[in-house]
Write an enzyme that holds these catalytic residues in place. Structure first.
Site, PDB file in Angstrom:
ATOM      1  CG  ASN A   1     -18.927  -1.908   2.551  1.00 27.90           C
ATOM      2  OD1 ASN A   1     -19.767  -2.091   1.676  1.00 27.90           O
ATOM      3  ND2 ASN A   1     -17.737  -1.404   2.290  1.00 27.90           N
TER       4      ASN A   1
ATOM      5  CG  LEU B   1     -24.016  -1.293  10.231  1.00 21.30           C
ATOM      6  CD1 LEU B   1     -25.081  -1.231  11.321  1.00 21.30           C
ATOM      7  CD2 LEU B   1     -24.651  -1.106   8.855  1.00 21.30           C
TER       8      LEU B   1
ATOM      9  CG  ASP C   1      -2.032  -0.972   1.177  1.00 20.40           C
ATOM     10  OD1 ASP C   1      -2.178  -1.642   0.143  1.00 20.40           O
ATOM     11  OD2 ASP C   1      -2.781  -1.076   2.174  1.00 20.40           O
TER      12      ASP C   1
ATOM     13  CB  SER D   1      -3.955   0.087  12.427  1.00 18.78           C
ATOM     14  OG  SER D   1      -4.639  -0.541  11.363  1.00 18.78           O
TER      15      SER D   1
ATOM     16  CG  ASP E   1      -9.161  -5.859   4.674  1.00 22.30           C
ATOM     17  OD1 ASP E   1     -10.184  -6.283   4.102  1.00 22.30           O
ATOM     18  OD2 ASP E   1      -8.340  -5.112   4.133  1.00 22.30           O
TER      19      ASP E   1
ATOM     20  N   GLY F   1      -3.384  -5.229   1.195  1.00 32.06           N
ATOM     21  CA  GLY F   1      -4.090  -6.248   0.415  1.00 32.06           C
ATOM     22  C   GLY F   1      -5.106  -6.915   1.322  1.00 32.06           C
ATOM     23  CE  LYS F   2     -10.881  -4.838  -0.689  1.00 30.35           C
ATOM     24  NZ  LYS F   2     -10.738  -3.693   0.218  1.00 30.35           N
ATOM     25  N   GLY F   3      -6.525  -9.858   1.433  1.00 33.89           N
ATOM     26  CA  GLY F   3      -6.203 -11.186   1.946  1.00 33.89           C
ATOM     27  C   GLY F   3      -5.136 -11.126   3.024  1.00 33.89           C
TER      28      GLY F   3
ATOM     29  CD  GLU G   1      -8.065  -6.360  -2.920  1.00 38.08           C
ATOM     30  OE1 GLU G   1      -8.288  -5.143  -2.885  1.00 38.08           O
ATOM     31  OE2 GLU G   1      -7.130  -6.891  -2.269  1.00 38.08           O
TER      32      GLU G   1
HETATM   33  O1  RIB Z   1      -9.133  -3.125   2.465  1.00 39.57           O
HETATM   34  C1  RIB Z   1      -7.967  -2.354   2.411  1.00 39.57           C
HETATM   35  C2  RIB Z   1      -7.036  -2.905   1.386  1.00 39.57           C
HETATM   36  O2  RIB Z   1      -7.648  -2.796   0.111  1.00 39.57           O
HETATM   37  C3  RIB Z   1      -5.728  -2.167   1.268  1.00 39.57           C
HETATM   38  O3  RIB Z   1      -4.731  -2.706   2.107  1.00 39.57           O
HETATM   39  C4  RIB Z   1      -5.417  -2.268  -0.221  1.00 39.57           C
HETATM   40  O4  RIB Z   1      -4.253  -2.980  -0.520  1.00 39.57           O
HETATM   41  C5  RIB Z   1      -6.641  -2.912  -0.862  1.00 39.57           C
HETATM   42  O5  RIB Z   1      -6.470  -4.252  -1.096  1.00 39.57           O
END
Ligand code: RIB
Length: 304
Positions: A180, A214, A12, A290, A246, A38-40, A136
């Protein structure tokens, strides 16, 4: 007590801005940092920090970003089932504005090359307690992973993000859908702003449980044929909401493997834990940095 995550990993590139640029406008950022994301990847790390034994199926490029993401995932205690492909590791440009809201553009890169599963990956999925998926990675692979659960007891959690059309029979193999409000409306084919009860009625009509997050207001949980339950949120000073969804999904999956079943009561318990983890995550910058640990979530809940 294991969670298997199949999904994306991105680096990111996070720009802190006063406000998002309008079309044709250039704005100067107040700061820049590159974080794992990345979400995963975020969900795998969230599940691991929440106490689960986690394995992660992911495609990375043969590059420095791939090395960094792999090293940081391993450092978080994740068993990495990674493949290196001839494409750059995924990246995301993330703008975070002064209200802590974000806008994200993803270049999937290597994530798009996760086009089929190996026998070892299929076996790992069938052996897991909970399989966690997002959107993704190629949809065909998501569907293959759902099929790989076969006759096993693996429960499937699908975070349908980013939202998009799903193959008609996919939700039939999902135990819990997490979305969401916007994603819920998209999937239900209803306007954004539709009340949660109506959204849940459509989503649970596919036979799965559904959780609609929410933001700071908490979440609502529905199971087919039962009254929905609302879980309130926590009021915290938000700095960066990137990855909060995530964090919710990973913490939810970890709580689910500890819970007894997919009853409304178990799902409400898991959702309460996940709402707290997500609330903690918005208090500092970056998706991965975080994400709280199990101890941090328990301490947070204990203070309230
Ligand atoms: O949900 C947040 C994520 O979405 C970020 O870390 C970004 O890489 C995208 O995958």
């Amino acid at each position: 007590m294991s969670v298997l995550v199949l999904g994306s990993a991105n680096l990111d590139l996070v720009y802190e801005v006063e406000r998002l640029p309008a079309p044709g406008e250039t704005v100067l950022a107040r700061g820049f940092t590159a974080f794992p994301g990345g979400k995963g990847n975020n969900q795998a790390i969230a599940a691991a920090r929440a106490g689960a034994d986690v394995r992660f199926i992911v495609a990375l490029g043969r590059d420095g970003n791939g090395d960094r993401l792999a090293a940081e995932a391993r450092a978080a205690g994740i068993g990495l089932l990674d493949r290196r492909v001839d494409a750059p590791t995924g990246t995301a440009i993330v703008f975070v504005d002064r209200h802590a809201e974000n806008s994200i553009v993803v270049d999937s890169g290597a994530n798009g090359r996760l086009t089929s599963l190996t026998d070892a990956e299929t076996a790992a999925i069938a052996a897991a307690d909970v399989l966690v998926l997002q959107l993704e990675t190629p949809l065909a692979t998501v569907a293959e992973a759902v099929r790989a659960t076969g006759a096993s007891t693996t429960r499937v959690v699908l975070n349908a993000a980013p939202s998009g059309p799903l193959p008609p029979d996919l939700l039939g193999g999902v135990d819990v859908l997490v979305v969401n409000e916007r994603e819920a409306a998209d999937l239900a084919g209803l306007p954004v702003g539709t009340d949660e009860r109506s959204l849940l009625a459509v989503l649970t009509g596919h036979g799965c449980a559904a959780v609609i997050t929410l933001g700071g207001e908490g979440a609502v949980v529905g199971v087919p044929g039962e009254e929905p339950a609302k879980i309130p949120g926590f009021h915290v000073d938000a700095v960066d909401t990137t990855g909060a969804g995530d964090t919710f999904v990973g913490a939810f999956a970890a709580a689910l493997v500890r819970g007894a079943d997919d009853s409304l009561e178990s799902l409400v318990d898991a959702t309460g834990f996940a709402v707290a983890a997500a609330a903690i995550s918005v208090r500092c910058k970056g998706a991965v940095p975080s994400i709280p640990t199990l101890e941090e979530v328990l301490a947070f809940l204990g203070e309230r």
